[in-house]
Design an enzyme around this catalytic site. Sequence first.
Site, short mmCIF file in Angstrom:
data_model
loop_
_atom_site.label_atom_id
_atom_site.label_comp_id
_atom_site.label_asym_id
_atom_site.label_seq_id
_atom_site.Cartn_x
_atom_site.Cartn_y
_atom_site.Cartn_z
N ASP A 495 -73.32 10.73 -31.48
CA ASP A 495 -73.39 9.93 -30.26
C ASP A 495 -74.77 9.28 -30.21
O ASP A 495 -75.79 9.97 -30.06
CB ASP A 495 -73.16 10.83 -29.05
CG ASP A 495 -73.07 10.06 -27.74
OD1 ASP A 495 -73.51 8.90 -27.71
OD2 ASP A 495 -72.58 10.63 -26.75
N HIS A 496 -74.81 7.95 -30.31
CA HIS A 496 -76.10 7.26 -30.38
C HIS A 496 -76.86 7.29 -29.05
O HIS A 496 -78.03 6.92 -28.99
CB HIS A 496 -75.90 5.81 -30.83
CG HIS A 496 -77.01 5.29 -31.68
ND1 HIS A 496 -78.33 5.31 -31.29
CD2 HIS A 496 -77.01 4.75 -32.93
CE1 HIS A 496 -79.09 4.80 -32.23
NE2 HIS A 496 -78.31 4.45 -33.25
N ARG A 497 -76.22 7.71 -27.97
CA ARG A 497 -76.95 7.89 -26.71
C ARG A 497 -77.91 9.07 -26.81
O ARG A 497 -78.97 9.08 -26.18
CB ARG A 497 -75.97 8.13 -25.56
CG ARG A 497 -75.02 6.99 -25.26
CD ARG A 497 -74.01 7.38 -24.19
NE ARG A 497 -73.21 8.53 -24.59
CZ ARG A 497 -72.30 9.12 -23.80
NH1 ARG A 497 -72.09 8.66 -22.58
NH2 ARG A 497 -71.62 10.15 -24.24
#
Length: 524
Positions: A495-497
């Site tokens: 998850d790039h968040r």
Amino acid sequence: MSKLKQFPLPDVGEGLTEAEILTWHVAPGDEVEVNQIIVEIETAKAAVELPSPWAGVVSQLHVKPGETVNVGTPILTIDLDPSGAAPAPPQPAKAEADDADETKGKIGEEMPGGRIATLVGYGPRSGAATRRPRKPTPTPGVSPDSQRVSSVPVRELHVPVREPSAPERESRVTAPQPRQPEPSRQPEPSRQPEPPRQPEPSRQPEERPAATSPDGNGVVTPAPGYVPLAKPPVRKLAKELGVDLHALTGSGPSGVITREDVHRAATEPAVEPTAEPGLVAAAPSRPAYDPATREQRLPIRGVRKAMAAAMVSSAFTAPHVTEFLTIDVTPMMELRARLKDSQAFRGVKLTPLAFAAKAVCLAARRTPEVNSTWDEDAGEIILKQYVHLGIAAATPRGLIVPKVRDADQLSLRELAVALEALAETAREGKTAPGDMAGGTFTITNVGVFGVDTGTPIINPGESAILALGAIRDMPWVVDGQIVPRKVCQLSLSFDHRLIDGQLGSQFLADVGALLADPAVAITY
């Protein structure tokens, strides 16, 4: 007179609101004991067997096999006093004992506030020892046998659920956004009492009815209360082919339905069964294949329905990034061969998946972001100081992800044993709903299917997932020479968040280094 008690579909936990009736293990007229398995249901998580909360005689089945009902819907009626004897008078109890028992509902009993106690208990548990039910005092003029049914204590059944980790095992990184106040809860509407049921005449247990009976037109219908005899693999085959076991007469010993019976029924034209009024008939047969359209239609329900909803939600909520790494795992495979011959690992199924699980737990110490959760409502990132490792498992009912709790605290041998037990339970379809909740990281082993790699979708509530590919003999350059080596591909979706490219690359490189050279583990 008879004392009838309805058994509603209980809440088996995890917020599930409905379940499908798979198989009845009892029929009207059968005697049942407390804790005897009476029905198998399928929720959105797994197949679950429900025990009887009372002893008595089955009076009526309210739901057909194959039907889906909501939690709280009556599915069975049990006659607690089929002999019709007068119940024993209630015994006086101490006030403190009554107060202690009020927070623990018996299964099927109505609790304060109109709620029904379920399999997972009712109300908070104080941790104190549970009082053993008192034996009733004999009543003058009433024989002990006449009090047998009414004096049987209803046991509390509690599904073991792991307590939440201590607060110090989680740390929260607060985002700058202020937390919004939660809306006030509205009081729940009061339950309307059900109209009293007319007592049915007492009945004595009867012999099991025959499987089928032809009507005047020669159409064969299931007899009342008939439960088909078939082994689990045969039931699975019948479900896949859309064959109704209730409409079959088994050709095996004692009328057991065989695989040949199922295949024969799948190729014959389906006959719509008809049932007499008031009887719980079997679910109607569904043809496995329509020759006119050359299509087969399968209902979307149970585990597959839940899996689809979760994957769609994850794919369109978390911004996925996937990275790949090809590694030489020859040293790992050599270590595996040595350990399998050692006394400590004798009888243990040591697989590459166990090495990957250990590598993930070690690498997560250096990159804790891969073991975290994005809390949108609170505006926080939750860093977990424990690893509840999920293992994606393909089952006949769909994809499930059971968890190995506190995997980071287990040795390589303990991980191998836990993974084998987890896989065996999943193959049997007996994984408990509680064992599939609360994961922090997932591994999917696509190598068992001969697949090299893939782009897996993150399990909802987690931040990353690792795909372990097949291990193959491939040419590899070692000290300037091309030699055959054991080679494997890894892919990591994150998850790039929560995880940027640097953190994701570092974690994947750490896992690869541990698999390529297990001796690196002593540096962690």
